[in-house]
Design an enzyme around this catalytic site. Structure first.
Site, mmCIF file in Angstrom:
data_model
loop_
_atom_site.group_PDB
_atom_site.id
_atom_site.type_symbol
_atom_site.label_atom_id
_atom_site.label_comp_id
_atom_site.label_asym_id
_atom_site.label_seq_id
_atom_site.Cartn_x
_atom_site.Cartn_y
_atom_site.Cartn_z
ATOM 1 N N HIS A 20 39.714 31.992 38.817
ATOM 2 C CA HIS A 20 39.755 33.261 39.738
ATOM 3 C C HIS A 20 39.316 34.571 38.568
ATOM 4 O O HIS A 20 39.691 34.209 37.521
ATOM 5 C CB HIS A 20 41.133 33.800 40.029
ATOM 6 C CG HIS A 20 41.785 32.784 40.994
ATOM 7 N ND1 HIS A 20 41.724 33.012 42.394
ATOM 8 C CD2 HIS A 20 42.639 31.652 40.760
ATOM 9 C CE1 HIS A 20 42.571 32.030 42.815
ATOM 10 N NE2 HIS A 20 43.016 31.100 41.917
ATOM 11 N N GLU A 79 43.756 33.068 36.273
ATOM 12 C CA GLU A 79 43.015 34.523 36.581
ATOM 13 C C GLU A 79 42.196 34.780 35.034
ATOM 14 O O GLU A 79 42.909 34.727 34.297
ATOM 15 C CB GLU A 79 43.828 35.519 37.086
ATOM 16 C CG GLU A 79 44.462 35.521 38.292
ATOM 17 C CD GLU A 79 43.759 35.970 39.369
ATOM 18 O OE1 GLU A 79 42.354 36.454 39.166
ATOM 19 O OE2 GLU A 79 44.172 35.707 40.705
ATOM 20 N N HIS A 117 37.603 29.832 42.795
ATOM 21 C CA HIS A 117 38.241 30.381 44.178
ATOM 22 C C HIS A 117 37.055 30.454 45.045
ATOM 23 O O HIS A 117 37.284 29.873 46.355
ATOM 24 C CB HIS A 117 38.893 31.593 43.940
ATOM 25 C CG HIS A 117 39.743 31.999 44.953
ATOM 26 N ND1 HIS A 117 40.392 33.295 45.391
ATOM 27 C CD2 HIS A 117 40.296 31.323 46.089
ATOM 28 C CE1 HIS A 117 41.336 33.274 46.081
ATOM 29 N NE2 HIS A 117 41.142 32.017 46.960
ATOM 30 N N ASP A 140 35.040 35.103 43.884
ATOM 31 C CA ASP A 140 35.359 35.024 42.211
ATOM 32 C C ASP A 140 35.599 33.519 41.823
ATOM 33 O O ASP A 140 35.674 32.701 42.710
ATOM 34 C CB ASP A 140 36.911 35.727 42.124
ATOM 35 C CG ASP A 140 37.892 34.934 42.902
ATOM 36 O OD1 ASP A 140 37.869 34.833 44.244
ATOM 37 O OD2 ASP A 140 38.890 34.884 42.207
HETATM 38 ZN ZN ZN Z 1 40.779 34.540 43.584
#
Ligand code: ZN
Length: 156
Positions: free
Chosen positions: A24, A90, A128, A140
């Protein structure tokens, strides 16, 4: 590794094998903002890890727990509910397609995934954007060179 625990997780299904990593971009511009967002029970969202631009890794959720990062989702092989069997990472990035992913951040990502692969039989690394349902719901991590990431890890 900085511990930044989130309440936004629950149990994985019984007998679940973690074989997927979902990448992400945070959209939020700083790790502090991400930590605040994931620490808030009201946000109902968290990944397992966040990697800052300087390579600092934050852990929000233990790998054996199901973190709430992918939402409605489907793998190319048809499996749905990707949170069940994945680990979410992330990258701090504005996700505008222009904000670069610094080399320090990418090398921390590769190192983290290598560690995860020593604990789980990872077969897939997806973005994602690739798995979000309905298609187009997420973009993303925009601008991340997935060919390079997959090549470095010898994954497809
Ligand atoms: Zn995401």
């Amino acid at each position: 590794m900085i511990e930044a625990p989130s309440p936004n997780h629950d149990s994985r299904p019984d007998g679940c094998v973690v074989d997927t990593i979902v990448l992400h971009a945070t959209v939020l511009d700083s790790a502090d903002e991400v930590v605040a967002h994931f620490s808030n029970p009201g946000s109902r969202v968290a990944s397992h890890y966040t990697i800052d631009r300087d390579g600092t890794v934050y852990r929000h959720v233990q790998e054996e727990r199901r973190a709430w990062h992918a939402g409605q989702s489907r793998m190319p092989d048809g499996r749905e509910g990707v949170n069940d069997f994945s680990i979410g990472i992330e990258l701090v990035n504005r996700n505008d397609g222009l904000d670069p992913y610094p080399e320090t951040q990418l090398s921390a990502l590769i190192a983290l995934i290598r560690q995860i692969r020593s604990r789980h039989p990872i077969r897939y690394i997806v973005t994602h954007a690739e798995i979000a349902m309905p298609p187009g719901r997420k973009t993303d991590p925009q601008g991340l060179d997935m060919d390079q990431v997959r090549q470095e890890l010898d994954l497809r």
